[in-house]
Design an enzyme around this catalytic site. Structure first.
Site, PDB file in Angstrom:
ATOM      1  N   ARG A  32     -20.964   6.531 -25.775  1.00  0.00           N
ATOM      2  CA  ARG A  32     -22.267   7.083 -26.175  1.00  0.00           C
ATOM      3  C   ARG A  32     -23.130   6.055 -26.918  1.00  0.00           C
ATOM      4  NH1 ARG A  32     -23.148  12.674 -25.670  1.00  0.00           N
ATOM      5  NH2 ARG A  32     -21.636  13.454 -24.183  1.00  0.00           N
ATOM      6  N   ASP A  81     -24.658  11.371 -16.858  1.00  0.00           N
ATOM      7  CA  ASP A  81     -23.886  12.429 -17.508  1.00  0.00           C
ATOM      8  C   ASP A  81     -22.813  12.908 -16.545  1.00  0.00           C
ATOM      9  OD1 ASP A  81     -24.079  14.174 -20.136  1.00  0.00           O
ATOM     10  OD2 ASP A  81     -23.403  15.471 -18.512  1.00  0.00           O
TER      11      ASP A  81
HETATM   12  O1  CP3 Z   1     -23.706   5.829 -24.010  1.00  0.00           O
HETATM   13  C1  CP3 Z   1     -23.301   6.663 -23.223  1.00  0.00           C
HETATM   14  O2  CP3 Z   1     -22.108   6.913 -23.198  1.00  0.00           O
HETATM   15  C2  CP3 Z   1     -24.332   7.340 -22.380  1.00  0.00           C
HETATM   16  C3  CP3 Z   1     -23.902   7.979 -21.127  1.00  0.00           C
HETATM   17  C4  CP3 Z   1     -23.238   9.339 -21.291  1.00  0.00           C
HETATM   18  C5  CP3 Z   1     -23.907  10.566 -21.574  1.00  0.00           C
HETATM   19  N1  CP3 Z   1     -23.017  11.591 -21.430  1.00  0.00           N
HETATM   20  C6  CP3 Z   1     -25.335  10.703 -21.902  1.00  0.00           C
HETATM   21  C7  CP3 Z   1     -25.778  11.912 -22.646  1.00  0.00           C
HETATM   22  C8  CP3 Z   1     -21.894   9.638 -21.076  1.00  0.00           C
HETATM   23  C9  CP3 Z   1     -20.747   8.669 -20.815  1.00  0.00           C
HETATM   24  C10 CP3 Z   1     -21.775  11.055 -21.150  1.00  0.00           C
HETATM   25  C11 CP3 Z   1     -20.520  11.746 -20.885  1.00  0.00           C
HETATM   26  C12 CP3 Z   1     -20.394  13.171 -21.234  1.00  0.00           C
HETATM   27  N2  CP3 Z   1     -21.317  14.174 -21.103  1.00  0.00           N
HETATM   28  C13 CP3 Z   1     -19.184  13.733 -21.678  1.00  0.00           C
HETATM   29  C14 CP3 Z   1     -17.894  12.986 -21.864  1.00  0.00           C
HETATM   30  C15 CP3 Z   1     -17.958  12.128 -23.085  1.00  0.00           C
HETATM   31  C16 CP3 Z   1     -17.757  12.843 -24.392  1.00  0.00           C
HETATM   32  O3  CP3 Z   1     -18.638  12.667 -25.238  1.00  0.00           O
HETATM   33  O4  CP3 Z   1     -16.763  13.527 -24.557  1.00  0.00           O
HETATM   34  C17 CP3 Z   1     -19.420  15.105 -21.874  1.00  0.00           C
HETATM   35  C18 CP3 Z   1     -18.411  16.116 -22.390  1.00  0.00           C
HETATM   36  C19 CP3 Z   1     -20.762  15.372 -21.503  1.00  0.00           C
HETATM   37  C20 CP3 Z   1     -21.484  16.673 -21.515  1.00  0.00           C
HETATM   38  C21 CP3 Z   1     -22.631  16.601 -22.454  1.00  0.00           C
HETATM   39  N3  CP3 Z   1     -23.856  16.050 -22.117  1.00  0.00           N
HETATM   40  C22 CP3 Z   1     -22.678  16.956 -23.824  1.00  0.00           C
HETATM   41  C23 CP3 Z   1     -21.555  17.592 -24.585  1.00  0.00           C
HETATM   42  C24 CP3 Z   1     -23.956  16.598 -24.303  1.00  0.00           C
HETATM   43  C25 CP3 Z   1     -24.472  16.683 -25.726  1.00  0.00           C
HETATM   44  C26 CP3 Z   1     -25.325  17.880 -25.954  1.00  0.00           C
HETATM   45  C27 CP3 Z   1     -26.099  17.757 -27.251  1.00  0.00           C
HETATM   46  O5  CP3 Z   1     -27.342  17.700 -27.185  1.00  0.00           O
HETATM   47  O6  CP3 Z   1     -25.474  17.684 -28.315  1.00  0.00           O
HETATM   48  C28 CP3 Z   1     -24.672  16.039 -23.234  1.00  0.00           C
HETATM   49  C29 CP3 Z   1     -26.033  15.509 -23.286  1.00  0.00           C
HETATM   50  C30 CP3 Z   1     -26.118  14.027 -23.270  1.00  0.00           C
HETATM   51  N4  CP3 Z   1     -25.436  13.216 -22.413  1.00  0.00           N
HETATM   52  C31 CP3 Z   1     -26.947  13.227 -24.097  1.00  0.00           C
HETATM   53  C32 CP3 Z   1     -26.742  11.897 -23.698  1.00  0.00           C
HETATM   54  C33 CP3 Z   1     -27.437  10.670 -24.234  1.00  0.00           C
HETATM   55  C34 CP3 Z   1     -27.916  13.752 -25.134  1.00  0.00           C
HETATM   56  C35 CP3 Z   1     -29.131  14.189 -24.436  1.00  0.00           C
HETATM   57  C36 CP3 Z   1     -30.355  14.069 -25.271  1.00  0.00           C
HETATM   58  O7  CP3 Z   1     -30.827  12.927 -25.484  1.00  0.00           O
HETATM   59  O8  CP3 Z   1     -30.865  15.118 -25.708  1.00  0.00           O
END
Ligand code: CP3
Length: 352
Positions: A32, A81
């Site tokens: 992340r 994602d």
């Molecule tokens: O730096 C990186 O790793 C960016 C790429 C990335 C994202 N999601 C971008 C993202 C990666 C590798 C992920 C994987 C991901 N997504 C996982 C596995 C990794 C982990 O953290 O366990 C999971 C479970 C998800 C599902 C997901 N997507 C969640 C739980 C969330 C957070 C929700 C929140 O707002 O708290 C997301 C959204 C997400 N994915 C964001 C990013 C940068 C935030 C979106 C935003 O900017 O509002």
């Protein structure tokens, strides 16, 4: 890519450590790292929905590069994602800010499985264009592609969104094993296809995120999940790139996650790396594992913990420094930059 460029990429500290060879410095990147801790990320994302942004080639390229430029990390993680391939095959879902992936119609019946078709490169053309552009832009810095593992993907589809106890997921697993295995089999195909497409477009490593596998007992993991994660990892084995397998709270199933076919095992902060190596065997290559909340402590504490992790990582055949889970949005980005600098200044320890 020229021969010289691909030689520099292959001898990067990250890929060297992934092969279990000795790098010239301890490689470091952060799960992340591309995201909400960076003001430049918040700025570029303004007014664009998260999932839409994942399909906009130029935005994906820029966001992926931001932490590499700022922190000088040893690898880029592709900005996307885990639900992107599901969206790409037409599943009605969104990523709700502050919540996570939300699925309009949770999948709980055999009839619904039919909508989970194979992923074709045309479905993710704009995503793959970003991978190609990035491999050119990054030069000697490796790009890590990724996918969600079958269990973690299925948990979002079955629950309809994030869940604390994964009650409905486990209900399906225990009450209808046939449907369960069919669902995880579908997830495995899609995750494998997504990883393969990213590597074919230029990614030089892959990480399979089984973020929620730590909610399972070892016995249940082995019966209901491991064969499907193994299928994903096996489906990209011929591509010759390192395969990292990571989950949270997975201390009890580290061996099983390694046995699924991982080249590198991601370890969260609950298990010290030397203990992880004791569980995995001396040939293990590990990634991790600073508790992300440590980054809110004073610099001396952060760096003392980092030094300890590097020393513990010396028990492994290879160690890639990382956090034990993703960067928290409130993290001060300067703390990350200083940490990268600190890790780079440490001598690569002799194997313990
Ligand atoms: O730096 C990186 O790793 C960016 C790429 C990335 C994202 N999601 C971008 C993202 C990666 C590798 C992920 C994987 C991901 N997504 C996982 C596995 C990794 C982990 O953290 O366990 C999971 C479970 C998800 C599902 C997901 N997507 C969640 C739980 C969330 C957070 C929700 C929140 O707002 O708290 C997301 C959204 C997400 N994915 C964001 C990013 C940068 C935030 C979106 C935003 O900017 O509002």
């Amino acid at each position: 890519m020229s021969l010289e460029a691909s030689a520099r990429l292959s001898s990067s500290a990250f890929l060297t450590a992934c092969r279990g060879e000795r790098p010239d410095h301890v490689p470091v990147w952060f799960m992340r790292q591309a995201g909400r801790s960076l003001p430049e990320y918040l700025k570029i994302r303004e007014g664009t929905n998260m999932l839409d942004s994942c399909f906009q080639t130029e935005m994906v390229v820029e966001i992926t590069l931001q932490p590499v430029r700022r922190h000088q990390v040893d690898a880029a993680i592709f900005f996307s994602d885990i639900v992107v391939p599901l969206k790409a095959i037409g599943v009605d879902l969104d990523i709700v800010p502050g919540t996570g992936p939300v699925v309009a119609e949770p999948i709980r019946s055999a009839a619904q499985l039919d909508q989970l078709r194979d992923l074709e490169s045309d479905d993710v053309a704009s995503v793959l264009a970003a991978v190609s552009a990035l491999t050119d832009e990054l030069g000697p810095t490796p790009l890590i592609g990724f996918a969600g593992a079958p269990f973690t993907l299925a948990s979002y589809l079955v629950e309809g969104g994030p869940s604390k106890d994964h009650r409905r997921t486990k209900q399906l697993m225990y009450s209808d094993p046939e449907l369960w295995h069919a669902l995880l089999g579908r997830m495995a195909r899609i995750a494998g296809q997504f990883l393969r497409l990213q590597v074919e477009a230029g990614a030089s490593a892959v990480q399979l995120f089984d973020s929620w596998a730590g909610t399972l007992s070892r016995a249940d993991y082995l019966t209901y999940v491991q064969p499907h994660s193994a299928a994903v990892l096996d489906s990209v084995a011929d591509l010759g790139v390192p395969r990292i397998h990571f989950g949270v709270g997975t201390g009890e199933i580290l061996g099983a996650m390694s046995d699924a076919g991982a080249d590198v095992v991601g370890v969260d902060w609950r298990v010290p790396l030397d203990e992880a190596v004791r569980r995995l065997g001396p040939d293990a290559i590990v990634q991790g594992n600073l508790d992300p909340t440590t980054l809110f402590a004073p610099t001396e504490v952060v760096h003392a913990r980092a030094a300890e992790i590097i020393a513990q990582g010396a028990a492994a055949r290879g160690h890639i420094f990382n956090l034990g889970h993703g960067v928290l949005p409130a993290t001060d980005p300067d703390t990350l930059t200083r940490l990268v600098d600190f890790v780079h200044q440490q001598p690569v320890p002799a194997r313990s």
